[in-house]
Design an enzyme around this catalytic site. Structure first.
Site, PDB file in Angstrom:
ATOM      1  N   CYS A 143       0.494  -0.899   0.435  1.00 46.28           N
ATOM      2  CA  CYS A 143      -0.075   0.331   0.283  1.00 46.28           C
ATOM      3  C   CYS A 143       0.894   1.441  -0.123  1.00 46.28           C
ATOM      4  CB  CYS A 143      -1.226   0.000   0.516  1.00 46.28           C
ATOM      5  SG  CYS A 143      -2.421  -1.403   0.921  1.00 46.28           S
ATOM      6  N   SER A 193      -5.654 -10.731 -16.738  1.00 46.82           N
ATOM      7  CA  SER A 193      -4.244 -10.381 -16.480  1.00 46.82           C
ATOM      8  C   SER A 193      -4.129  -9.619 -17.941  1.00 46.82           C
ATOM      9  CB  SER A 193      -4.047 -12.139 -16.598  1.00 46.82           C
ATOM     10  OG  SER A 193      -4.488 -12.686 -17.221  1.00 46.82           O
TER      11      SER A 193
END
Length: 344
Positions: free
Chosen positions: A17, A139
Site C-alpha cells: 500500500c 491478467s
C-alpha cells in the site's frame, strides 16, 4: 521465508500500500470527476469510504471494492496471501461479507510463470479462508508484477458501517499493530531482521474477518481499515468535518523492530506524503519521532479501526484480543476542535 528464484522485489520500485497515490493528490483527482446520482448508490467515491455500497433490495446491499499493488515481500505465496487479505479487508470494514472475488494480475513476460502460479495460489487460499468464491479475473503483461482482487460482498441494510459516522464519546479500537511499511522499507534496504519480517508478514496475511465478526452485535458507529494512508490520515477520514479524534499515544500497538528502525531515521516516501497531508490537522511535535513515523506509516493489510460505544468497548476489545492479541483501545471521539487529530 522462502525466496523466489527471480526476486519479486528486484522487479518493482515500490510495493504494498506504500505504492498508493497520496490521499491529498487523490482527493484533488476525484474532485474533478462528475458525480452520477443514483438513489440506490448508498456509498460512492465522493465519501472516501472503503468500498462502494449499492442497494439491490429493501433488505440487501452489494459491497464492491478493488485493490492491487506490487509485491512487498519476495515469497510469491506470501505476496498472494497479503494482497488478497488486503483487498478483502474493505468488505469487512463496511460490515459486509465477501461472496465473490476476481483476480487482478499484471506480470512481466520475462519472469517465471511458476512464480505467478504461487501468487495466485496464495490469493486463492485467502479467498477460501474468507468463505468467498474465486470466480475469475483478468491478467495482462506489465513491466512490474502486481496482484490483487476485485471483491463483491453483501450486507444487510441495517448493518452497513461507514467510515465517517463516528459518535462522540465512542472509543476507538485498533486490531493490528502498526509498522509494516517501515519493516518493508528495512527489508528493501537489507537491514530488516528475520524476526521483524516474520512479524510483519504474519499481521499482513491475517484476515480482518475475525475481528469484523466479533464486532457484530456491538454498538459500532464507524469503522475503517488502516492501509496506505496510515493511521492518522484514516483517522482524519473518520473524523470528516464533524468531530475530532483524540488518540492515546501510549496505547498504540506497533511492531517493536519498526519503532527501532524509525528511531534510526529510516523513513518512507509514502509516510512523508501522509505527514504532509496531515499538516495543520494534527500536531505531532510533542511525540517521539519514531512514534510519529509509525502513525504516518503506510500499512499494507492493516487492522480495523473500530468506533464502539464506551460502555461496550472493553467487552469488544476482550473478544477481539482472544485471537488478535495486539488489539488496543487507542483513542476516543470528541467534539470538533481546532485540530482534527488530538493526542491525550
Amino acid at each position: 521465508m522462502k525466496q523466489a528464484s527471480s526476486s519479486l522485489l528486484d522487479n518493482c520500485t515500490s510495493g504494498g500500500c506504500g505504492a498508493k497515490i497520496g490521499a491529498g493528490e487523490l482527493s484533488k483527482l476525484l474532485a474533478g470527476l462528475p458525480v452520477l446520482h443514483d438513489e440506490n448508490l448508498i456509498v460512492g467515491y465522493d465519501s472516501s469510504d472503503d468500498a462502494a455500497v449499492y442497494k439491490i433490495s429493501d433488505k440487501s446491499y452489494i459491497v464492491a471494492t478493488a485493490d492491487f499493488f506490487p509485491p512487498m515481500v519476495n515469497d510469491p505465496m506470501s505476496f498472494g496471501k497479503i494482497a488478497a487479505a488486503n483487498a478483502l479487508s474493505d468488505i469487512y470494514a463496511m460490515g459486509g461479507k465477501p461472496i465473490t472475488a476476481l483476480n487482478l494480475v499484471c506480470f512481466p513476460q520475462s519472469m517465471d510463470m511458476g512464480i505467478l502460479r504461487e501468487i495466485l495460489q496464495g490469493g486463492a487460499e485467502k479467498v477460501a479462508e474468507a468463505s468467498a468464491v474465486l470466480a475469475g479475473g483478468h491478467s495482462i503483461y506489465d513491466k512490474e508484477p502486481k496482484y490483487g482482487l476485485a471483491v463483491t460482498g453483501i450486507v444487510e441494510n441495517d448493518k452497513i458501517i461507514k467510515n465517517d459516522t463516528p459518535a462522540i464519546g465512542h472509543k476507538l479500537i485498533l486490531t493490528k499493530p502498526l509498522g509494516t511499511g517501515l519493516v518493508i522499507a528495512a527489508l528493501r534496504g537489507g537491514v530488516a531482521s528475520t524476526e521483524a519480517v516474520d512479524k510483519a508478514v504474519a499481521t499482513m496475511e491475517r484476515l480482518n474477518k475475525y475481528a469484523a465478526e466479533k464486532m457484530q452485535g456491538f454498538c459500532v458507529s464507524a469503522c475503517t481499515d488502516i492501509t496506505g494512508f496510515g493511521l492518522l490520515a484514516h483517522a482524519l477520514e473518520m473524523a470528516s468535518d464533524k468531530v475530532s479524534i483524540a488518540l492515546y499515544p501510549s496505547e498504540i500497538p506497533y511492531i517493536k523492530e519498526a519503532y527501532q528502525y524509525a528511531d534510526e531515521y529510516l523513513v518512507t516516501a509514502a509516510g512523508q506524503r501522509n505527514r504532509n497531508h496531515l499538516e495543520g490537522k494534527a500536531d505531532v511535535n510533542g511525540l517521539p519521532f519514531a512514534l510519529q513515523e509509525l502513525m504516518f506509516d503506510p500499512q499494507t493489510s492493516g487492522g480495523l479501526l473500530i468506533c464502539v460505544s464506551s460502555e461496550q468497548s472493553d467487552d469488544l476489545l476482550a473478544a477481539i484480543q482472544a485471537d488478535d492479541l495486539a488489539a488496543r483501545i487507542i483513542g476516543e471521539v470528541v467534539k470538533r476542535e481546532s485540530k482534527i487529530i488530538l493526542f491525550q
